[in-house]
Design a protein around this motif. Structure first.
Motif, PDB file in Angstrom:
ATOM      1  N   ASP A 155       0.832  -1.208   0.000  1.00 49.97           N
ATOM      2  CA  ASP A 155       0.000   0.000   0.000  1.00 49.97           C
ATOM      3  C   ASP A 155       0.866   1.258   0.000  1.00 49.97           C
ATOM      4  O   ASP A 155       0.583   2.227  -0.716  1.00 49.97           O
ATOM      5  CB  ASP A 155      -0.931   0.023   1.214  1.00 49.97           C
ATOM      6  CG  ASP A 155      -2.074  -0.981   1.101  1.00 49.97           C
ATOM      7  OD1 ASP A 155      -2.332  -1.485  -0.017  1.00 49.97           O
ATOM      8  OD2 ASP A 155      -2.707  -1.264   2.135  1.00 49.97           O
ATOM      9  N   ILE A 156       1.920   1.251   0.795  1.00 50.75           N
ATOM     10  CA  ILE A 156       2.839   2.394   0.844  1.00 50.75           C
ATOM     11  C   ILE A 156       3.518   2.559  -0.511  1.00 50.75           C
ATOM     12  O   ILE A 156       3.653   3.667  -1.026  1.00 50.75           O
ATOM     13  CB  ILE A 156       3.868   2.221   1.978  1.00 50.75           C
ATOM     14  CG1 ILE A 156       3.152   2.289   3.333  1.00 50.75           C
ATOM     15  CG2 ILE A 156       4.970   3.281   1.894  1.00 50.75           C
ATOM     16  CD1 ILE A 156       3.998   1.831   4.510  1.00 50.75           C
ATOM     17  N   GLU A 165       1.142   4.152  -2.957  1.00 52.68           N
ATOM     18  CA  GLU A 165       0.920   5.558  -2.634  1.00 52.68           C
ATOM     19  C   GLU A 165       2.096   6.437  -3.052  1.00 52.68           C
ATOM     20  O   GLU A 165       1.920   7.541  -3.556  1.00 52.68           O
ATOM     21  CB  GLU A 165       0.677   5.687  -1.131  1.00 52.68           C
ATOM     22  CG  GLU A 165       0.324   7.087  -0.689  1.00 52.68           C
ATOM     23  CD  GLU A 165       0.095   7.174   0.813  1.00 52.68           C
ATOM     24  OE1 GLU A 165       0.409   8.226   1.391  1.00 52.68           O
ATOM     25  OE2 GLU A 165      -0.391   6.188   1.406  1.00 52.68           O
TER      26      GLU A 165
END
Length: 106
Positions: A18-19, A22
């Motif tokens: 997820d990081i 992003e």
């Protein structure tokens, strides 16, 4: 006294991914982001494992293998693998930490 509360490797891997998603647009070239988005369903890989020794050159903390995992994100082509990010992420719920080594842009 109990030890640290740890995320599972799977939970930490999801967090790392997820990081990655992003931050990728700010850290990879537009072409790399396009390639990853186009091919990730078919050729993408996420591998987690024990952090390698290279991290000691980049982070000023002791990396305890049971508290951290290393996550690799890339694409696996027939001729060559492209590694977009190498991520060190903490599994300790009370001590969040994440460091990413991004693909070099030429």
């Amino acid at each position: 006294m109990s030890g640290p509360r740890l995320y599972t490797e799977e939970e930490a891997t999801h967090q790392a991914y997820d990081i990655f998603l992003e931050l990728a647009p700010n850290n990879l070239s537009d072409k790399d982001v396009e390639d990853f988005n186009e091919y990730r369903e078919e050729l993408g890989f996420i591998e987690e494992g024990e952090p390698d020794d290279q991290w000691q050159d980049f982070v000023a903390l002791e990396i305890e293998p049971e508290h951290f995992i290393q996550v690799l994100v890339g694409l696996e082509f027939e001729t060559d693998d492209v590694l977009f990010a190498k991520i060190l992420i903490s599994r300790d719920k009370d001590a969040p930490f994440c460091h990413i080594l991004w693909k070099e842009t030429a």
